[in-house]
Motif scaffolding. Structure first.
Motif, PDB file in Angstrom:
ATOM      1  N   HIS A 120       0.866  -1.176   0.000  1.00 40.33           N
ATOM      2  CA  HIS A 120       0.000   0.000   0.000  1.00 40.33           C
ATOM      3  C   HIS A 120       0.902   1.225   0.000  1.00 40.33           C
ATOM      4  O   HIS A 120       2.121   1.101   0.148  1.00 40.33           O
ATOM      5  CB  HIS A 120      -0.985  -0.013   1.176  1.00 40.33           C
ATOM      6  CG  HIS A 120      -0.355  -0.008   2.527  1.00 40.33           C
ATOM      7  ND1 HIS A 120       0.407  -1.056   3.011  1.00 40.33           N
ATOM      8  CD2 HIS A 120      -0.367   0.919   3.520  1.00 40.33           C
ATOM      9  CE1 HIS A 120       0.827  -0.766   4.231  1.00 40.33           C
ATOM     10  NE2 HIS A 120       0.379   0.425   4.569  1.00 40.33           N
ATOM     11  N   ASP A 124       5.591   4.748   5.249  1.00 42.20           N
ATOM     12  CA  ASP A 124       6.548   3.786   5.795  1.00 42.20           C
ATOM     13  C   ASP A 124       6.636   2.516   4.943  1.00 42.20           C
ATOM     14  O   ASP A 124       7.222   1.521   5.375  1.00 42.20           O
ATOM     15  CB  ASP A 124       6.203   3.429   7.248  1.00 42.20           C
ATOM     16  CG  ASP A 124       4.790   2.907   7.401  1.00 42.20           C
ATOM     17  OD1 ASP A 124       3.877   3.383   6.698  1.00 42.20           O
ATOM     18  OD2 ASP A 124       4.580   2.001   8.249  1.00 42.20           O
ATOM     19  N   HIS A 125       6.064   2.569   3.722  1.00 37.35           N
ATOM     20  CA  HIS A 125       6.098   1.405   2.825  1.00 37.35           C
ATOM     21  C   HIS A 125       6.644   1.742   1.445  1.00 37.35           C
ATOM     22  O   HIS A 125       6.858   0.846   0.637  1.00 37.35           O
ATOM     23  CB  HIS A 125       4.693   0.790   2.700  1.00 37.35           C
ATOM     24  CG  HIS A 125       4.213   0.219   3.998  1.00 37.35           C
ATOM     25  ND1 HIS A 125       4.232  -1.131   4.280  1.00 37.35           N
ATOM     26  CD2 HIS A 125       3.775   0.830   5.122  1.00 37.35           C
ATOM     27  CE1 HIS A 125       3.795  -1.332   5.517  1.00 37.35           C
ATOM     28  NE2 HIS A 125       3.514  -0.151   6.056  1.00 37.35           N
ATOM     29  N   ASP A 226      -0.058  -4.223   6.099  1.00 37.95           N
ATOM     30  CA  ASP A 226      -0.560  -3.771   7.400  1.00 37.95           C
ATOM     31  C   ASP A 226      -1.985  -4.269   7.674  1.00 37.95           C
ATOM     32  O   ASP A 226      -2.695  -3.684   8.491  1.00 37.95           O
ATOM     33  CB  ASP A 226      -0.520  -2.238   7.478  1.00 37.95           C
ATOM     34  CG  ASP A 226       0.902  -1.715   7.664  1.00 37.95           C
ATOM     35  OD1 ASP A 226       1.846  -2.536   7.740  1.00 37.95           O
ATOM     36  OD2 ASP A 226       1.079  -0.479   7.726  1.00 37.95           O
ATOM     37  N   HIS A 272       5.316  -5.306   9.553  1.00 33.56           N
ATOM     38  CA  HIS A 272       6.070  -4.738  10.673  1.00 33.56           C
ATOM     39  C   HIS A 272       6.439  -5.768  11.744  1.00 33.56           C
ATOM     40  O   HIS A 272       6.836  -5.382  12.857  1.00 33.56           O
ATOM     41  CB  HIS A 272       5.254  -3.609  11.316  1.00 33.56           C
ATOM     42  CG  HIS A 272       5.002  -2.442  10.406  1.00 33.56           C
ATOM     43  ND1 HIS A 272       6.016  -1.681   9.874  1.00 33.56           N
ATOM     44  CD2 HIS A 272       3.855  -1.902   9.918  1.00 33.56           C
ATOM     45  CE1 HIS A 272       5.499  -0.725   9.114  1.00 33.56           C
ATOM     46  NE2 HIS A 272       4.185  -0.846   9.115  1.00 33.56           N
TER      47      HIS A 272
END
Ligand SMILES: [Zn+2]
Length: 298
Positions: A120, A124-125, A226, A272
């Motif tokens: 996505h 942070d990706h 996530d 994560h």
């Protein structure tokens, strides 16, 4: 010589390459309204993932390097360097992180990467999708196809048209340059990206989030972005993070995923997770997590 993989199953290997660890979030920040006391009897299972005394959730921001069918695939590209993220000081204008050296130590120099899968398009990706060169953002991985869900791409294109600062401005500095370089490859969930590697729809955290199911010849491996942040959610599947666009849909997606992983005795790899992966055993309405061993087996 590359470092040993974190997972090795059949002909498939997976390395975790960390950009930022631990990434610590106060419990009531990530899961508003949830009571960490519900996890009290699972202290051992959650060691290293939830600090029950400090009421904190511990995450890693990392890339999974998957080798399958002769291809090198990166799943998600973390925070990156030199990105303006003033709202989050630990992501803001980072430098000298050592990430690309760790990636190379895992056998993946930028030119070795065939596919970058963006589960996505959160900041942070997608951070290492691009790097700053001569004042311009350019794709970090020169040969790679950057695969992303077409629904996800459409969602963020519309959101950015209204507000360019949405999601820390990451679309502009980390996704748009990839599109402009002709390296973006929007796909539909269910499309295969390599032999034995099929994408799947995981809506809820974001509208068009996708995951990846890998056939290994042994147990399958699910990369789920996530859809799951922490093994605490295996024990409390209805806990959706405050970062989820649609928290109800996120819980529906998560429960279906847990059920499939448990039924197939598969390995689940949340983006994560501070371990190589986890397996799940259904216990009533919960799923008891077991982390994969550090010898690459699971
Ligand atoms: Zn994330």
């Amino acid at each position: 010589m590359a470092t040993p993989p974190d997972l090795a199953l059949g002909g498939v290997s997976v390395h975790r390459v960390v950009d930022l660890d631990p990434f610590v979030l106060p419990f009531d920040m990530i899961f508003p309204g949830a009571d960490p006391a519900a996890l009290g009897s699972y202290r051992a299972e959650l060691e290293g993932h939830v600090d029950l005394d400090r009421k904190e959730v511990l995450l890693a921001i990392q890339t999974h390097v998957v080798r399958i069918a002769g291809l090198t695939i990166l799943v998600d590209t973390c925070v990156g360097e030199h990105k303006p993220r003033p709202v989050r000081p630990d992501w803001n204008q980072r430098a000298a992180s050592g990430y690309l050296d760790r990636l190379a130590a895992a056998g993946a120099r930028p030119e070795d990467v065939d596919i970058v899968l963006c589960t996505h398009l959160h900041a942070d990706h997608v951070g290492w999708n691009t790097q700053l060169r001569d004042g311009r953002w350019v794709p970090t991985f020169p040969r790679a196809r950057y695969v992303m869900g077409h629904g996800e791409l459409a969602h963020w294109q519309a959101a950015v048209a209204k507000d360019p600062t949405v999601s820390h401005g990451c679309f502009t500095d980390s996704v748009l340059p990839v599109i402009e370089a002709g390296q973006a490859a929007p796909i539909a969930p269910g499309d295969s990206i390599a032999e034995g590697a099929m994408t799947l729809a995981l809506p809820g955290h974001t509208p068009g989030q996708i995951g990846l199911r890998i056939e290994t010849g042994q147990r399958p491996v699910f990369f789920c972005g996530d859809a799951v942040h922490t093994p605490a959610q295996a024990l409390e599947p209805d806990w959706s993070s405050r970062f989820c666009t649609d928290r109800e849909q996120s819980a529906v997606t998560r429960r279906a995923l847990f059920e499939q992983v448990a039924a197939e005795d598969a390995v689940l790899v949340p983006a994560h997770l501070r371990a190589a992966g986890m397996r799940l055993r259904r216990e009533g309405s919960r799923y008891r997590p077991t982390m994969c061993g550090c010898d690459g087996s699971c």
